[in-house]
Design a protein around this motif. Sequence first.
Motif, PDB file in Angstrom:
ATOM      1  N   THR A 151     127.090   6.939  49.642  1.00 41.22           N
ATOM      2  CA  THR A 151     128.444   7.043  50.193  1.00 41.22           C
ATOM      3  C   THR A 151     128.691   8.440  50.734  1.00 41.22           C
ATOM      4  OG1 THR A 151     129.217   5.382  48.619  1.00 41.22           O
ATOM      5  CG2 THR A 151     130.890   6.759  49.655  1.00 41.22           C
ATOM      6  N   PHE A 152     128.296   9.447  49.972  1.00 38.17           N
ATOM      7  CA  PHE A 152     128.445  10.831  50.428  1.00 38.17           C
ATOM      8  C   PHE A 152     127.661  11.060  51.711  1.00 38.17           C
ATOM      9  CE2 PHE A 152     127.065  15.230  50.599  1.00 38.17           C
ATOM     10  CZ  PHE A 152     128.275  15.895  50.483  1.00 38.17           C
ATOM     11  N   LEU A 181     127.602  11.338  58.650  1.00 42.04           N
ATOM     12  CA  LEU A 181     128.048  10.742  59.918  1.00 42.04           C
ATOM     13  C   LEU A 181     129.443  11.218  60.308  1.00 42.04           C
ATOM     14  CD1 LEU A 181     126.850   7.056  59.465  1.00 42.04           C
ATOM     15  CD2 LEU A 181     125.795   8.844  60.833  1.00 42.04           C
ATOM     16  N   GLY A 182     130.341  11.247  59.337  1.00 40.36           N
ATOM     17  CA  GLY A 182     131.734  11.582  59.633  1.00 40.36           C
ATOM     18  C   GLY A 182     131.951  13.010  60.066  1.00 40.36           C
ATOM     19  N   THR A 227     133.430  14.172  63.634  1.00 45.26           N
ATOM     20  CA  THR A 227     134.717  14.871  63.631  1.00 45.26           C
ATOM     21  C   THR A 227     134.605  16.196  64.369  1.00 45.26           C
ATOM     22  OG1 THR A 227     135.308  13.843  61.533  1.00 45.26           O
ATOM     23  CG2 THR A 227     136.532  15.822  62.158  1.00 45.26           C
ATOM     24  N   LEU A 228     133.561  16.956  64.076  1.00 42.35           N
ATOM     25  CA  LEU A 228     133.377  18.246  64.749  1.00 42.35           C
ATOM     26  C   LEU A 228     133.157  18.067  66.243  1.00 42.35           C
ATOM     27  CD1 LEU A 228     131.138  20.106  62.139  1.00 42.35           C
ATOM     28  CD2 LEU A 228     133.571  20.465  62.616  1.00 42.35           C
TER      29      LEU A 228
END
Length: 134
Positions: A51-52, A58-59, A63-64
């Motif tokens: 999950t991490f 990926l997130g 986001t960046l």
Amino acid sequence: MSLPLFSTLIRSLPSTFFLQGTSLPNYVASKCAAQQGFGNMAVSNAFGSNTFNILVGLGLPWTLYTAFGTHGAPYHGLRNEGILNSVLVMATVLVIFIIFMVASNAVMYRWHAFVFMALYTLFLVYAIGQVYLS
């Protein structure tokens, strides 16, 4: 062995070694915890680390990139090639896992492992078939 298949194997080797390098410590930690009788810790490590990896691995880059690479504009370059099928397969396997855990009072049996290995093999056959047969 055909040339396209061989070149695909050659290109996938570095990522395979990288993935083994990131998963091996989690495997060792889960195995040690399970051998010491901490089954819940081993399962939590397996789910938590993945999950991490998904959320941060990926997130965070997305986001960046969206924040700085596109200056806040939406990103539409991500292809959606059968991701829904993979998500449905993953959700189905999760439901099967929950059913097994509830039915066996959170005890994993050897036949559970064989069921999950068979499901994984079927998914691999499906995924490889999607790439080479379509």
